[in-house]
Design a protein around this motif. Structure first.
Motif, PDB file in Angstrom:
ATOM      1  N   GLY A 118      11.536  -4.712  -5.913  1.00 43.35           N
ATOM      2  CA  GLY A 118      10.604  -4.055  -6.800  1.00 43.35           C
ATOM      3  C   GLY A 118       9.362  -3.615  -6.056  1.00 43.35           C
ATOM      4  N   GLY A 119       8.716  -2.593  -6.556  1.00 43.56           N
ATOM      5  CA  GLY A 119       7.517  -2.093  -5.898  1.00 43.56           C
ATOM      6  C   GLY A 119       6.617  -1.339  -6.851  1.00 43.56           C
ATOM      7  N   VAL A 120       5.457  -0.951  -6.338  1.00 41.93           N
ATOM      8  CA  VAL A 120       4.465  -0.208  -7.108  1.00 41.93           C
ATOM      9  C   VAL A 120       4.239   1.128  -6.434  1.00 41.93           C
ATOM     10  N   MET A 121       4.358   2.211  -7.195  1.00 45.69           N
ATOM     11  CA  MET A 121       4.078   3.546  -6.685  1.00 45.69           C
ATOM     12  C   MET A 121       2.660   3.928  -7.107  1.00 45.69           C
ATOM     13  N   VAL A 122       1.904   4.480  -6.147  1.00 47.00           N
ATOM     14  CA  VAL A 122       0.533   4.893  -6.449  1.00 47.00           C
ATOM     15  C   VAL A 122       0.297   6.294  -5.913  1.00 47.00           C
ATOM     16  N   TRP A 123      -0.600   7.003  -6.558  1.00 48.12           N
ATOM     17  CA  TRP A 123      -1.103   8.280  -6.055  1.00 48.12           C
ATOM     18  C   TRP A 123      -2.566   8.059  -5.698  1.00 48.12           C
ATOM     19  N   TRP A 124      -3.007   8.619  -4.560  1.00 46.96           N
ATOM     20  CA  TRP A 124      -4.388   8.424  -4.151  1.00 46.96           C
ATOM     21  C   TRP A 124      -4.902   9.636  -3.399  1.00 46.96           C
ATOM     22  N   MET A 125      -6.224   9.716  -3.291  1.00 42.64           N
ATOM     23  CA  MET A 125      -6.835  10.803  -2.537  1.00 42.64           C
ATOM     24  C   MET A 125      -8.148  10.316  -1.932  1.00 42.64           C
ATOM     25  N   PHE A 126      -8.584  11.002  -0.881  1.00 43.67           N
ATOM     26  CA  PHE A 126      -9.867  10.682  -0.264  1.00 43.67           C
ATOM     27  C   PHE A 126     -10.339  11.894   0.526  1.00 43.67           C
ATOM     28  N   SER A 127     -11.608  11.903   0.874  1.00 43.13           N
ATOM     29  CA  SER A 127     -12.172  12.906   1.765  1.00 43.13           C
ATOM     30  C   SER A 127     -13.101  12.192   2.741  1.00 43.13           C
ATOM     31  N   TRP A 128     -13.719  12.953   3.616  1.00 40.89           N
ATOM     32  CA  TRP A 128     -14.651  12.347   4.573  1.00 40.89           C
ATOM     33  C   TRP A 128     -15.818  11.690   3.849  1.00 40.89           C
ATOM     34  N   HIS A 129     -16.159  12.209   2.678  1.00 40.02           N
ATOM     35  CA  HIS A 129     -17.346  11.746   1.955  1.00 40.02           C
ATOM     36  C   HIS A 129     -17.125  10.419   1.243  1.00 40.02           C
ATOM     37  N   ASN A 132      -1.328  14.120   8.427  1.00 35.15           N
ATOM     38  CA  ASN A 132      -2.066  13.726   7.228  1.00 35.15           C
ATOM     39  C   ASN A 132      -2.739  12.374   7.453  1.00 35.15           C
ATOM     40  N   PRO A 133      -4.072  12.329   7.564  1.00 31.14           N
ATOM     41  CA  PRO A 133      -4.744  11.056   7.845  1.00 31.14           C
ATOM     42  C   PRO A 133      -4.578  10.009   6.756  1.00 31.14           C
ATOM     43  N   ILE A 134      -4.204  10.410   5.562  1.00 35.11           N
ATOM     44  CA  ILE A 134      -4.055   9.429   4.484  1.00 35.11           C
ATOM     45  C   ILE A 134      -2.874   8.490   4.766  1.00 35.11           C
ATOM     46  N   GLU A 135      -1.945   8.932   5.625  1.00 37.96           N
ATOM     47  CA  GLU A 135      -0.826   8.068   5.993  1.00 37.96           C
ATOM     48  C   GLU A 135      -1.329   6.795   6.672  1.00 37.96           C
ATOM     49  N   HIS A 136      -2.425   6.911   7.426  1.00 39.95           N
ATOM     50  CA  HIS A 136      -2.962   5.751   8.132  1.00 39.95           C
ATOM     51  C   HIS A 136      -3.666   4.793   7.159  1.00 39.95           C
ATOM     52  N   LEU A 137      -4.205   5.336   6.075  1.00 40.88           N
ATOM     53  CA  LEU A 137      -4.768   4.451   5.056  1.00 40.88           C
ATOM     54  C   LEU A 137      -3.658   3.660   4.378  1.00 40.88           C
ATOM     55  N   TRP A 138      -2.484   4.277   4.257  1.00 37.56           N
ATOM     56  CA  TRP A 138      -1.321   3.538   3.740  1.00 37.56           C
ATOM     57  C   TRP A 138      -1.039   2.347   4.646  1.00 37.56           C
ATOM     58  N   ASP A 139      -1.102   2.565   5.969  1.00 38.05           N
ATOM     59  CA  ASP A 139      -0.862   1.476   6.921  1.00 38.05           C
ATOM     60  C   ASP A 139      -1.917   0.386   6.785  1.00 38.05           C
ATOM     61  N   VAL A 140      -3.173   0.799   6.555  1.00 39.90           N
ATOM     62  CA  VAL A 140      -4.255  -0.175   6.401  1.00 39.90           C
ATOM     63  C   VAL A 140      -3.986  -1.080   5.198  1.00 39.90           C
ATOM     64  N   VAL A 141      -3.643  -0.480   4.072  1.00 42.34           N
ATOM     65  CA  VAL A 141      -3.359  -1.259   2.864  1.00 42.34           C
ATOM     66  C   VAL A 141      -2.139  -2.150   3.086  1.00 42.34           C
ATOM     67  N   SER A 191     -13.422   0.363   4.591  1.00 41.75           N
ATOM     68  CA  SER A 191     -14.744   0.743   5.087  1.00 41.75           C
ATOM     69  C   SER A 191     -14.872   2.259   5.231  1.00 41.75           C
ATOM     70  N   LYS A 192     -16.092   2.729   5.100  1.00 38.34           N
ATOM     71  CA  LYS A 192     -16.384   4.154   5.246  1.00 38.34           C
ATOM     72  C   LYS A 192     -16.073   4.625   6.659  1.00 38.34           C
ATOM     73  N   GLU A 193     -16.368   3.774   7.646  1.00 37.89           N
ATOM     74  CA  GLU A 193     -16.104   4.137   9.034  1.00 37.89           C
ATOM     75  C   GLU A 193     -14.619   4.375   9.262  1.00 37.89           C
ATOM     76  N   CYS A 194     -13.788   3.626   8.553  1.00 35.87           N
ATOM     77  CA  CYS A 194     -12.340   3.737   8.727  1.00 35.87           C
ATOM     78  C   CYS A 194     -11.841   5.113   8.303  1.00 35.87           C
ATOM     79  N   PHE A 195     -12.126   5.531   7.064  1.00 36.03           N
ATOM     80  CA  PHE A 195     -11.558   6.794   6.605  1.00 36.03           C
ATOM     81  C   PHE A 195     -12.295   8.001   7.185  1.00 36.03           C
ATOM     82  N   GLN A 196     -13.565   7.842   7.544  1.00 34.48           N
ATOM     83  CA  GLN A 196     -14.265   8.963   8.183  1.00 34.48           C
ATOM     84  C   GLN A 196     -13.718   9.211   9.586  1.00 34.48           C
ATOM     85  N   HIS A 197     -13.392   8.136  10.286  1.00 36.48           N
ATOM     86  CA  HIS A 197     -12.818   8.276  11.631  1.00 36.48           C
ATOM     87  C   HIS A 197     -11.488   9.035  11.564  1.00 36.48           C
TER      88      HIS A 197
END
Length: 346
Positions: free
Chosen positions: A192-203, A280-289, A318-324
């Protein structure tokens, strides 16, 4: 300095020279910095054998895996990168007069530069999509970090309650990370798993929306109108923002395209590429989570706990993480150009 192996042939010659010059054992020891026992032993050996060279290099146990046998072990690695230490040792010992243990195998592999690492997961990029990636990189090669700050990134991701991908590990050297034999092109999933949709920007980090069932065009339209629209108009009030989405079927549905056309005066949809998670940098946020979930002291035992854990981890990135990650986009584009549209390492 008392050990025989501590003195080089030159140092032994100095000892003999000092004694031949008439210095006593104590005077020689004080002058050269060696112990009296060492001075006495070296001079005695010279008197008895007439030479100052040491036989130390011939002492010790002979290496069980010499250069020729290392090549044999290297061939075993090349044939099966995923082989365990036990399997490698067993295969190596077949037909060998002198067998080795797993500890020797591990030591030898490390000496050769091999370590057990997780492989990179990459898609198999078709020739057509390589051309599209190259064209995209050429069109955006002059974009600066300031330009990429205007992009809002989005994606859907699935997090499993029980990780069933096997945590595959392979044997590879540090410079072999993108070698074709070291790549994984498929990922097993289960449980079993959870599907999520997410978004982010530099800001800022944007909303994270749990998806109860498969995402269809109607559900995605609700996400676009309820979450994407307010985010884009708030972050980019001058209508200079770009919204990135991949090429999932529900993203290209007619009702979605019509909605974006109706709001094209407020922001622009960034035309995205197929088979390009590496861009797509959001893929790396997936790895972080994902890493944070695995590192929890108390792991979720049901889907509700898993969803709460994901939301909590997302809110604390952290802000530094997604801005980087956004700031890395010019380098990613250059890497695609260098790879002529091929897969890049990020």
């Amino acid at each position: 300095m008392g050990n025989k192996g501590d003195l080089s042939n030159f140092e032994r010659g100095m000892v003999v020279g000092a004694r031949l010059a008439g210095l006593s054992i104590s005077q020689s020891a004080q002058l050269l910095g060696f112990s009296r026992t060492t001075i006495s032993r070296v001079y005695k050996e010279w008197c008895e054998k007439g030479k100052t060279s040491s036989m130390r290099q011939s002492c010790g146990r002979k290496c069980l895996v010499d250069a020729r046998r290392q090549r044999r072990m290297c061939r075993l690695i090349q044939v099966d990168r995923r082989a365990t230490l036990t399997e490698i040792t067993t295969r190596y010992n077949r037909g060998m007069q002198q067998s080795i243990c797993e500890a020797t195998t591990r030591t030898t592999l490390r000496r050769m530069g091999y370590n057990s690492r997780r492989p990179y997961r990459v898609p198999l990029i078709s020739t057509t999509n390589r051309k599209k990636r190259l064209q995209f990189a050429q069109a955006h090669q002059n974009w600066t970090v300031e330009d990429w700050k205007n992009v809002a990134w989005s994606d859907e991701s699935r997090f499993l309650l029980r990780h069933s991908d096997g945590r595959v590990r392979i044997w590879r050297k540090q410079n072999e990370n993108m070698d074709p034999s070291c790549l994984v092109t498929t990922v097993q999933a289960g449980g079993g798993g959870v599907m999520v949709w997410w978004m982010f920007s530099w800001h800022t980090l944007g909303p994270l929306v749990p998806i109860g069932h498969g995402l269809n065009a109607t559900a995605y339209l609700s996400i676009v109108s309820d979450h994407v629209h307010p985010f884009m108009t708030t972050m980019y009030p001058s209508s200079d923002g770009y919204f990135q989405q991949d090429n999932a079927p529900c993203h290209k549905a007619r009702i979605i395209s019509n909605w974006f056309l109706e709001h094209d005066n407020e922001f622009t949809v960034l035309k995205w590429l197929p088979q390009s998670p590496d861009l797509n940098p959001i893929e790396h946020l997936w790895d972080v989570v994902e890493r944070e979930l695995r590192a929890l002291d108390v792991h979720p035992t049901n889907l509700h706990q898993l969803q709460d854990a994901i939301l909590s981890i997302w809110a604390n990135i952290s802000k530094e993480c997604f801005q980087h990650l956004v700031e890395s986009m010019p380098c990613r584009i250059k890497a695609v150009l260098k790879a002529k549209g091929g897969q890049i390492q990020y």
